[in-house]
Design a protein around this motif. Structure first.
Motif, PDB file in Angstrom:
ATOM      1  N   SER A  46       0.836  -1.202   0.000  1.00  0.00           N
ATOM      2  CA  SER A  46       0.000   0.000   0.000  1.00  0.00           C
ATOM      3  C   SER A  46       0.870   1.251   0.000  1.00  0.00           C
ATOM      4  CB  SER A  46      -0.921   0.013   1.225  1.00  0.00           C
ATOM      5  OG  SER A  46      -1.823  -1.069   1.175  1.00  0.00           O
ATOM      6  N   VAL A  47       0.412   2.263  -0.708  1.00  0.00           N
ATOM      7  CA  VAL A  47       1.109   3.551  -0.756  1.00  0.00           C
ATOM      8  C   VAL A  47       0.070   4.654  -0.580  1.00  0.00           C
ATOM      9  CG1 VAL A  47       2.438   5.149  -2.189  1.00  0.00           C
ATOM     10  CG2 VAL A  47       2.951   2.703  -2.249  1.00  0.00           C
ATOM     11  N   ALA A  48       0.416   5.671   0.184  1.00  0.00           N
ATOM     12  CA  ALA A  48      -0.476   6.804   0.409  1.00  0.00           C
ATOM     13  C   ALA A  48       0.187   8.085  -0.089  1.00  0.00           C
ATOM     14  CB  ALA A  48      -0.806   6.924   1.900  1.00  0.00           C
ATOM     15  N   PRO A  49      -0.588   9.115  -0.399  1.00  0.00           N
ATOM     16  CA  PRO A  49       0.002  10.394  -0.821  1.00  0.00           C
ATOM     17  C   PRO A  49       1.007  10.898   0.206  1.00  0.00           C
ATOM     18  CG  PRO A  49      -2.373  10.409  -1.156  1.00  0.00           C
ATOM     19  CD  PRO A  49      -2.066   9.160  -0.399  1.00  0.00           C
ATOM     20  N   GLY A  50       2.131  11.375  -0.276  1.00  0.00           N
ATOM     21  CA  GLY A  50       3.171  11.887   0.602  1.00  0.00           C
ATOM     22  C   GLY A  50       4.151  10.833   1.071  1.00  0.00           C
ATOM     23  N   GLU A  51       3.829   9.567   0.868  1.00  0.00           N
ATOM     24  CA  GLU A  51       4.722   8.492   1.299  1.00  0.00           C
ATOM     25  C   GLU A  51       5.922   8.398   0.355  1.00  0.00           C
ATOM     26  OE1 GLU A  51       4.373   3.676   2.077  1.00  0.00           O
ATOM     27  OE2 GLU A  51       2.630   4.976   2.365  1.00  0.00           O
ATOM     28  N   LYS A  52       7.096   8.203   0.938  1.00  0.00           N
ATOM     29  CA  LYS A  52       8.327   8.220   0.137  1.00  0.00           C
ATOM     30  C   LYS A  52       8.665   6.836  -0.420  1.00  0.00           C
ATOM     31  CE  LYS A  52      10.191  12.229   2.561  1.00  0.00           C
ATOM     32  NZ  LYS A  52      11.318  12.800   3.363  1.00  0.00           N
ATOM     33  N   THR A  53       7.719   6.299  -1.149  1.00  0.00           N
ATOM     34  CA  THR A  53       7.921   5.052  -1.879  1.00  0.00           C
ATOM     35  C   THR A  53       7.680   5.369  -3.340  1.00  0.00           C
ATOM     36  OG1 THR A  53       7.133   3.718  -0.022  1.00  0.00           O
ATOM     37  CG2 THR A  53       7.151   2.668  -2.183  1.00  0.00           C
ATOM     38  N   TRP A  54       8.738   5.294  -4.136  1.00  0.00           N
ATOM     39  CA  TRP A  54       8.642   5.760  -5.523  1.00  0.00           C
ATOM     40  C   TRP A  54       8.734   4.634  -6.545  1.00  0.00           C
ATOM     41  CZ3 TRP A  54       6.902  10.272  -4.483  1.00  0.00           C
ATOM     42  CH2 TRP A  54       7.384  10.985  -3.371  1.00  0.00           C
ATOM     43  N   VAL A  55       9.419   3.567  -6.202  1.00  0.00           N
ATOM     44  CA  VAL A  55       9.577   2.436  -7.121  1.00  0.00           C
ATOM     45  C   VAL A  55       9.231   1.151  -6.387  1.00  0.00           C
ATOM     46  CG1 VAL A  55      11.150   1.155  -8.621  1.00  0.00           C
ATOM     47  CG2 VAL A  55      11.407   3.635  -8.388  1.00  0.00           C
ATOM     48  N   ILE A  56       8.324   0.372  -6.946  1.00  0.00           N
ATOM     49  CA  ILE A  56       7.982  -0.952  -6.413  1.00  0.00           C
ATOM     50  C   ILE A  56       8.271  -1.958  -7.511  1.00  0.00           C
ATOM     51  CG2 ILE A  56       6.131  -2.423  -5.556  1.00  0.00           C
ATOM     52  CD1 ILE A  56       4.859   0.042  -4.328  1.00  0.00           C
ATOM     53  N   ASP A  57       9.172  -2.879  -7.220  1.00  0.00           N
ATOM     54  CA  ASP A  57       9.711  -3.732  -8.286  1.00  0.00           C
ATOM     55  C   ASP A  57       9.728  -5.209  -7.908  1.00  0.00           C
ATOM     56  OD1 ASP A  57      11.019  -4.612 -10.587  1.00  0.00           O
ATOM     57  OD2 ASP A  57      13.005  -4.057  -9.851  1.00  0.00           O
ATOM     58  N   PRO A  58       8.554  -5.854  -7.773  1.00  0.00           N
ATOM     59  CA  PRO A  58       8.556  -7.301  -7.498  1.00  0.00           C
ATOM     60  C   PRO A  58       9.117  -8.119  -8.653  1.00  0.00           C
ATOM     61  CG  PRO A  58       6.331  -6.488  -7.890  1.00  0.00           C
ATOM     62  CD  PRO A  58       7.204  -5.286  -7.771  1.00  0.00           C
ATOM     63  N   ALA A  59       9.187  -7.526  -9.841  1.00  0.00           N
ATOM     64  CA  ALA A  59       9.749  -8.232 -11.004  1.00  0.00           C
ATOM     65  C   ALA A  59      11.275  -8.235 -10.997  1.00  0.00           C
ATOM     66  CB  ALA A  59       9.253  -7.596 -12.292  1.00  0.00           C
ATOM     67  N   LYS A  60      11.894  -7.457 -10.104  1.00  0.00           N
ATOM     68  CA  LYS A  60      13.355  -7.354 -10.029  1.00  0.00           C
ATOM     69  C   LYS A  60      13.940  -6.914 -11.373  1.00  0.00           C
ATOM     70  CE  LYS A  60      13.156  -8.926  -5.833  1.00  0.00           C
ATOM     71  NZ  LYS A  60      13.299  -7.992  -4.686  1.00  0.00           N
ATOM     72  N   ALA A  61      13.290  -5.925 -11.977  1.00  0.00           N
ATOM     73  CA  ALA A  61      13.716  -5.456 -13.289  1.00  0.00           C
ATOM     74  C   ALA A  61      14.732  -4.318 -13.210  1.00  0.00           C
ATOM     75  CB  ALA A  61      12.499  -4.993 -14.093  1.00  0.00           C
ATOM     76  N   ILE A  62      14.779  -3.629 -12.072  1.00  0.00           N
ATOM     77  CA  ILE A  62      15.616  -2.436 -11.936  1.00  0.00           C
ATOM     78  C   ILE A  62      16.708  -2.689 -10.912  1.00  0.00           C
ATOM     79  CG2 ILE A  62      15.574   0.068 -11.562  1.00  0.00           C
ATOM     80  CD1 ILE A  62      12.497  -0.134 -11.871  1.00  0.00           C
ATOM     81  N   SER A  63      17.911  -2.240 -11.215  1.00  0.00           N
ATOM     82  CA  SER A  63      19.018  -2.417 -10.276  1.00  0.00           C
ATOM     83  C   SER A  63      18.810  -1.516  -9.056  1.00  0.00           C
ATOM     84  CB  SER A  63      20.343  -2.073 -10.945  1.00  0.00           C
ATOM     85  OG  SER A  63      20.442  -0.678 -11.187  1.00  0.00           O
ATOM     86  N   ALA A  64      19.434  -1.892  -7.948  1.00  0.00           N
ATOM     87  CA  ALA A  64      19.303  -1.115  -6.710  1.00  0.00           C
ATOM     88  C   ALA A  64      19.845   0.300  -6.884  1.00  0.00           C
ATOM     89  CB  ALA A  64      20.026  -1.827  -5.572  1.00  0.00           C
ATOM     90  N   ILE A  65      20.929   0.433  -7.631  1.00  0.00           N
ATOM     91  CA  ILE A  65      21.533   1.759  -7.851  1.00  0.00           C
ATOM     92  C   ILE A  65      20.571   2.663  -8.601  1.00  0.00           C
ATOM     93  CG2 ILE A  65      23.368   2.985  -9.077  1.00  0.00           C
ATOM     94  CD1 ILE A  65      25.224   0.646  -8.458  1.00  0.00           C
ATOM     95  N   ASN A  66      19.993   2.136  -9.687  1.00  0.00           N
ATOM     96  CA  ASN A  66      19.088   2.958 -10.486  1.00  0.00           C
ATOM     97  C   ASN A  66      17.762   3.198  -9.780  1.00  0.00           C
ATOM     98  OD1 ASN A  66      20.719   3.448 -12.783  1.00  0.00           O
ATOM     99  ND2 ASN A  66      20.358   1.376 -13.491  1.00  0.00           N
ATOM    100  N   GLU A  67      17.325   2.247  -8.973  1.00  0.00           N
ATOM    101  CA  GLU A  67      16.123   2.468  -8.186  1.00  0.00           C
ATOM    102  C   GLU A  67      16.337   3.614  -7.210  1.00  0.00           C
ATOM    103  OE1 GLU A  67      13.342   0.036  -4.989  1.00  0.00           O
ATOM    104  OE2 GLU A  67      14.386  -1.070  -6.568  1.00  0.00           O
TER     105      GLU A  67
END
Length: 239
Positions: A46-67
């Motif tokens: 779950s994400v709410a307005p103002g919450e500092k969660t910008w990338v959710i990646d259960p597919a593991k498509a993005i590297s940690a550095i780029n995330e």
């Protein structure tokens, strides 16, 4: 007596052969590729307005550095403009679901009221089919128009994927473009090397889906054969 021992020995050999055959089928089954498990809407945090969660990646498509890099830029955007952008990368959609329908449902689940939705932008990518979806809140649309939003998901994101599943580049390029537009700067546009638009959704099965489907059929066939053939053989043997 000798006949009885011979019969017992033959039965024992047959059972050993049967166990070996079943073991071989099971091993073959485990080695075959299966379709990726579909990502449920309720598996996404779950994400709410103002919450500092910008990338959710259960597919593991993005590297940690780029995330981290994308998250940093989107956090700055939120702090300076109030506009919030979030990316979600999933492995596979449920049957009958599209990237856009998944995006709409997730957007409304996260932001259930018009006030909560106003400054939000959500992009979802299904890595199996490269399907993309985007949803933009009413206030954010004053900068991120429908035409630009469509271009982001059909050009900026999908061009790197068409060139070789470059998920990191796709999300970085999309993030840079969205940050510019939602900050009030001129739209930098789609990649210059883009020759033609790429469709958001495909209505046909791709190669991986076809292979997975065929693998499932073969597995079922093996299991049926491994169960029925020994039973029929044993029936005629004892008869």
């Amino acid at each position: 007596m000798r006949y009885l021992r011979s019969k017992i020995t033959s039965s024992r050999k047959y059972l050993q052969s049967l166990v070996f055959s079943l073991g071989l089928v099971v091993l073959t089954t485990l080695m075959l590729p299966f379709p990726a498990i579909a990502t449920s809407l309720y598996e996404i945090p779950s994400v709410a307005p103002g919450e500092k969660t910008w990338v959710i990646d259960p597919a593991k498509a993005i590297s940690a550095i780029n995330e981290g890099k994308i998250g940093s830029e989107l956090e700055k955007l939120a702090e300076t403009t109030g506009n919030e952008v979030r990316f979600v990368a999933i492995r596979r959609l449920d049957y009958g679901e599209t990237a856009q329908s998944f995006t709409d449902k997730l957007f409304e689940q996260w932001f259930p009221t018009p006030e909560a939705q106003a400054n939000q932008t959500l992009i979802v990518l299904d890595t199996l089919s490269s399907g993309t979806g985007i949803r933009v809140g009413d206030k954010a649309k004053s900068l991120l128009t429908d035409d630009i939003a469509k271009s982001v998901v059909t050009q900026t994101i999908l061009y790197p994927l068409r060139e070789g599943e470059k998920y990191n580049q796709a999300f970085l390029d999309a993030s840079d473009r969205l940050v510019a537009v939602l900050s009030g700067a001129p739209d930098p546009g789609a990649p210059e090397q883009l020759a033609t638009d790429v469709a958001v959704e495909s209505t046909y099965k791709n190669t991986e889906e076809t292979k997975s489907s065929n693998a499932t059929i073969w597995v079922i066939g093996f299991l049926v054969a491994a169960t029925i053939i020994p039973m029929v053989t044993y029936y005629f043997y004892i008869k």
